[in-house]
Structures are given as C-alpha cells and as structure tokens.
Design a protein around this motif. Structure first.
Motif, PDB file in Angstrom:
ATOM      1  N   ARG A  64       3.696   8.272   4.051  1.00 48.47           N
ATOM      2  CA  ARG A  64       4.723   7.349   3.545  1.00 48.47           C
ATOM      3  C   ARG A  64       4.545   7.101   2.046  1.00 48.47           C
ATOM      4  O   ARG A  64       5.516   7.064   1.289  1.00 48.47           O
ATOM      5  N   ALA A  65       3.299   6.918   1.639  1.00 42.60           N
ATOM      6  CA  ALA A  65       3.037   6.674   0.214  1.00 42.60           C
ATOM      7  C   ALA A  65       3.448   7.888  -0.625  1.00 42.60           C
ATOM      8  O   ALA A  65       4.001   7.750  -1.721  1.00 42.60           O
TER       9      ALA A  65
ATOM     10  N   GLU B 297       0.165  -1.425   7.416  1.00 44.11           N
ATOM     11  CA  GLU B 297      -0.645  -0.775   6.387  1.00 44.11           C
ATOM     12  C   GLU B 297      -1.319  -1.832   5.501  1.00 44.11           C
ATOM     13  O   GLU B 297      -2.483  -1.687   5.108  1.00 44.11           O
TER      14      GLU B 297
ATOM     15  N   PRO C 239      -3.996   5.202   0.518  1.00 42.62           N
ATOM     16  CA  PRO C 239      -3.217   3.969   0.367  1.00 42.62           C
ATOM     17  C   PRO C 239      -3.918   2.746   0.949  1.00 42.62           C
ATOM     18  O   PRO C 239      -3.764   1.641   0.448  1.00 42.62           O
TER      19      PRO C 239
ATOM     20  N   ASP D  16       8.158  -4.101   5.531  1.00 41.71           N
ATOM     21  CA  ASP D  16       8.204  -2.740   6.074  1.00 41.71           C
ATOM     22  C   ASP D  16       6.865  -2.021   5.992  1.00 41.71           C
ATOM     23  O   ASP D  16       6.777  -0.823   6.288  1.00 41.71           O
ATOM     24  N   GLN D  17       5.826  -2.723   5.546  1.00 43.02           N
ATOM     25  CA  GLN D  17       4.508  -2.071   5.460  1.00 43.02           C
ATOM     26  C   GLN D  17       3.397  -3.065   5.817  1.00 43.02           C
ATOM     27  O   GLN D  17       2.307  -3.003   5.279  1.00 43.02           O
TER      28      GLN D  17
ATOM     29  N   ALA E 170       9.229  -0.283  -1.462  1.00 46.08           N
ATOM     30  CA  ALA E 170       9.570  -0.753  -0.104  1.00 46.08           C
ATOM     31  C   ALA E 170       9.125  -2.205   0.045  1.00 46.08           C
ATOM     32  O   ALA E 170       8.217  -2.660  -0.637  1.00 46.08           O
TER      33      ALA E 170
ATOM     34  N   GLN F 230       7.245   8.121  -1.286  1.00 50.66           N
ATOM     35  CA  GLN F 230       7.720   7.228  -2.334  1.00 50.66           C
ATOM     36  C   GLN F 230       7.234   7.677  -3.716  1.00 50.66           C
ATOM     37  O   GLN F 230       7.974   7.600  -4.692  1.00 50.66           O
TER      38      GLN F 230
ATOM     39  N   PRO G 261       0.803  -1.224   0.000  1.00 51.19           N
ATOM     40  CA  PRO G 261       0.000   0.000   0.000  1.00 51.19           C
ATOM     41  C   PRO G 261       0.835   1.272   0.000  1.00 51.19           C
ATOM     42  O   PRO G 261       0.417   2.291  -0.549  1.00 51.19           O
ATOM     43  N   VAL G 262       1.997   1.217   0.622  1.00 56.58           N
ATOM     44  CA  VAL G 262       2.830   2.419   0.703  1.00 56.58           C
ATOM     45  C   VAL G 262       3.608   2.622  -0.596  1.00 56.58           C
ATOM     46  O   VAL G 262       3.930   3.745  -0.975  1.00 56.58           O
ATOM     47  N   GLY G 263       3.870   1.527  -1.299  1.00 57.37           N
ATOM     48  CA  GLY G 263       4.569   1.660  -2.571  1.00 57.37           C
ATOM     49  C   GLY G 263       5.402   0.434  -2.882  1.00 57.37           C
ATOM     50  O   GLY G 263       5.820  -0.307  -1.993  1.00 57.37           O
ATOM     51  N   GLY G 264       5.600   0.202  -4.188  1.00 57.14           N
ATOM     52  CA  GLY G 264       6.340  -0.962  -4.641  1.00 57.14           C
ATOM     53  C   GLY G 264       7.820  -0.889  -4.335  1.00 57.14           C
ATOM     54  O   GLY G 264       8.525  -1.900  -4.431  1.00 57.14           O
TER      55      GLY G 264
ATOM     56  N   ARG H 183      -4.476  -3.343   6.981  1.00 57.50           N
ATOM     57  CA  ARG H 183      -5.660  -2.478   6.817  1.00 57.50           C
ATOM     58  C   ARG H 183      -6.151  -2.508   5.377  1.00 57.50           C
ATOM     59  O   ARG H 183      -7.359  -2.565   5.120  1.00 57.50           O
TER      60      ARG H 183
END
Lengths: 234, 234
Positions: free
Chosen positions: B128-129, A125, B112, A121-122, A117, B132, A112-115, A128
């Motif tokens: 965080r999203a 998130e 996110p 580490d997420q 990371a 990135q 969810p935070v980004g590809g 959820r």
C-alpha cells in the motif's frame, strides 16, 4: 525588519518549531497565512523562481528559506540564537536534523501507508507502527537527546544560554506529551535534563507570553502530533 | 588531510550521498568501517562526548559531523563544492534536505510499520505504501527537483559548475532506478533536466572512476533503495 513566515494557519505542525524560536528571541514576524489565508500561502509559494517544496518557509528579500532546520540555521546565525564557532554550529544543526527525523517518524505513526490517505483508512497499520515507535524509537531518540544535553555542563544544550535547538526540544516534548501522554509519563523519569530544558524554555519571557497568547494554536488532529488514544500506551 | 568517514560497510545507503561528493571533489578520505569493520564503527560512534545519532558521520578533530545534509554543508563550505553567497548556500541546503526527506520516504516504503521489523512481516503494508509513493510522492518530489533545476539557466543546479547537491540528485536517481525501474521509465521523460544532471555527474572524472572501482558497492536489499519487484509498477 519584520520577517514573513508562511505556514498552514490552523496547525502547530512543523511551523511551530520556527515560531517558538522567533518568539523566544523576540524577533518580529508576521505569520502570513493566519492573516491572509491558505490560498495566499499557495499562491505565494508557487511564485518563487526557486520554489520551496513545502511550508514552513521564511520570505526574505524575494527568496524563500524552507525546511525547519535550514530556517533555524539562518536565524541562529543572523540573530545569534546559537554560538557562531564551527564545532557548535554543526553540532546544533545535527541535533536539529535528528529532531526533524523524529518529527517525521511521529507523523508516520498515524500515516504509515502515506500522507495521501486518511488515518481512518490505515488504522491497523498505524497501530503496528505506533507500538514500534513507542517501544523502540521513543527511548532511542529521547535517550540520544538526553545524552546530547548531558554533554554540556550548563543548564542548556550548549554553554550557559538557550539556543534555537533548546526551543525545538521544548516543542518536541510538547508534541510527544500531547500524542503519547501515557508513554511519556513512563519515559520522562529517564530524561531529566531534557525535561529541565523543556521547562526552562517554557519559562523564557518570550515563550511564556507566547504560550499565553492566542498566537499559540492548540494541538489538534490535523497536525503532526495527534492524540489518538488507541495509539498510546505505557 | 584525509577525512575519516564512518558508515555501514556493506551498503550504499545514506553514506553513498557523502561518498559521491567526496569522490567528485577528489577529496581524500578513508571509508573506515570498510577497513576496520562494524564493531569498530559502533565503538567509535559511542566514544564521542557529543555523539552522532547514527552513521554516516565524518570524524574531524575529535568531533563527529553527522547527517548527510550537515556533512555536505560542511564539505561544500570547506572545499568550495558550492557557491559561498548566502542565497545560494541556503537554497542548496534546502534542496539537499528535501532529498533527505525523499530518501526517508523511500525507506519507509519497504518498512512502513518500522525499521525494527522485517520487510517480510510488513509486505501488505509495504504494498500500500509503495502504491502511494509511486503515484503521488515520486511525481511530486521529482517534479520539484526538475523545477529547482530549471530555475538555473546553466546545465547544473546552480551557475555553470557542479555542486554537492548535483551529486546527491545523481545518487537519488540511481537509487530510484534500482528500486522502481518500471516507474522511473514512465516518469523520466517528464524530468529531462534532472536526468541530464544525473548523466553529467556520472561523467565527472572523479565520479566516473569511482563508479568503475570496487569502492562503489552494488545496491542490495539491505540498504535504503531495495528492489522488490512486487513494489514496482508503471
């Protein structure tokens, strides 16, 4: 003519949506990076005057056709993997694009935070995001595909013959079953026609022999559909 | 013939990518939900035998063509908003689909965890999203569009005439400038041809008069591109 398909060689990922249609249609192709490796893929991709943004892409007369839905639109037209009248053509492409959206959202569940990371580490998130995907997105998307399938009286999405979008629905169900086995068990009774299409595609001669070959890579935790048990639930 | 476009009436959102091409091409359309309201949109959408998954869609001879890239593919073919040869057609659609991917990722920045929860309930994840997206995704996507633009010697994406994908690049830059003004100030010197295309589209007679009309809705915090200052940065 033998097509040259370029995709990451160790995952099903988005490339698998192209592979399944190629195999179903008995269309000759070489899965180039599985023979030549990742370095060759990167080198090939960067050499085009009109570059693809990312794999998968089909190499064709010195050009690259990229994006799953775009590749399948091309194959559908060129190899009659779809009806050619205007209304059907845009309808199938539309469903294919909705499948692409669901695939992107499925990937977003574990990133969810980004590809860029790691999942590790997420994880909070992701937990959820997974809950919302399971409870809201899966019924909405799959219910839509069921309604789309029911719009046709025949056994397939359109008419009485399989088309490339049926193949993509097969692969979508495959991926979701791998990623969310518990959740799919709950949902599947509500989407009988979609599941029937899945089963019918699996039974196409080309697909059947593909699934039994070593060309079909197993799912794993590097692809789009990843099985993290903590993200699943009824 | 006057097209009937259906989209949420209070935001630019994805519908704006369709509106800009319609306006640039001087193509007659009614923005139905702005005249008839959201209830009429929902009612219309649910009445199709072959239903769209979501707005925007074009109502046409009793069918709905949905998905921005699909609608623009149709308009491009029907109204010559794009070259008709095979290589150019798939290339432009490919870029349009990459734009759609970036738009989805931009939306994901402020949601996110998922679209079903409020931004206020996912601000930490969004921060965080956003980091990135700003640091990795924006340079990668925008650098790709710059390379795509540079693949053509003319002033536009293709040949010496604007096409629908130029219009979409315009709208993408507009949205990113609204959402990330600081970050775009840093990046823009690296994407001169993309910015030149943006400026040239803004200067097309149809677009110019559109932008000065009340048909052009302002950006706001209900759409795809939202300005939350805490998510921006150089």
């Amino acid at each position: 003519m033998t097509y040259r398909l370029w995709y990451w060689p160790s995952i099903q990922g988005r490339g698998e949506f192209v592979r399944v249609s190629l195999e179903a249609g008995g269309i000759d192709y070489v899965d180039c990076a599985r023979e030549e490796g990742v370095d060759a893929l990167v080198e090939n991709m960067e050499a085009y005057k009109r570059p693809p943004y990312a794999p998968p892409y089909l190499e064709l007369d010195g050009m690259a056709i990229a994006h799953v839905a775009n590749i399948l639109l091309y194959l559908g037209e060129r190899h009659a993997l779809a009806p050619s009248n205007m209304a059907d053509r845009y309808w199938l492409h539309q469903i294919e694009l909705t499948i692409a959206d669901m695939v992107a959202e499925a990937h977003n569940v574990h990133h969810p935070v980004g590809g860029g990371a790691y999942y590790e580490d997420q994880k909070d998130e992701a937990a959820r995001a997974a809950q919302q995907f399971r409870e809201e997105r899966m019924p909405k998307f799959l219910g839509h595909f069921e309604a789309a399938a029911k719009a046709n009286e025949g056994d397939w999405l359109i008419d009485h013959r399989w088309c490339y979008t049926d193949c993509s629905l097969f692969q979508l169900v495959e991926g979701l079953r791998y990623m969310f086995p518990k959740r799919m068990k709950t949902i599947e009774p509500d989407i009988p026609k979609l599941i029937a299409i899945h089963d019918a595609v699996a039974d196409l001669p080309g697909v059947k022999s593909y699934l039994n070959s070593d060309r079909r890579l197993p799912f794993n935790e590097d692809g789009i559909f990843r099985h993290y048990p903590e993200l699943d639930g009824q």
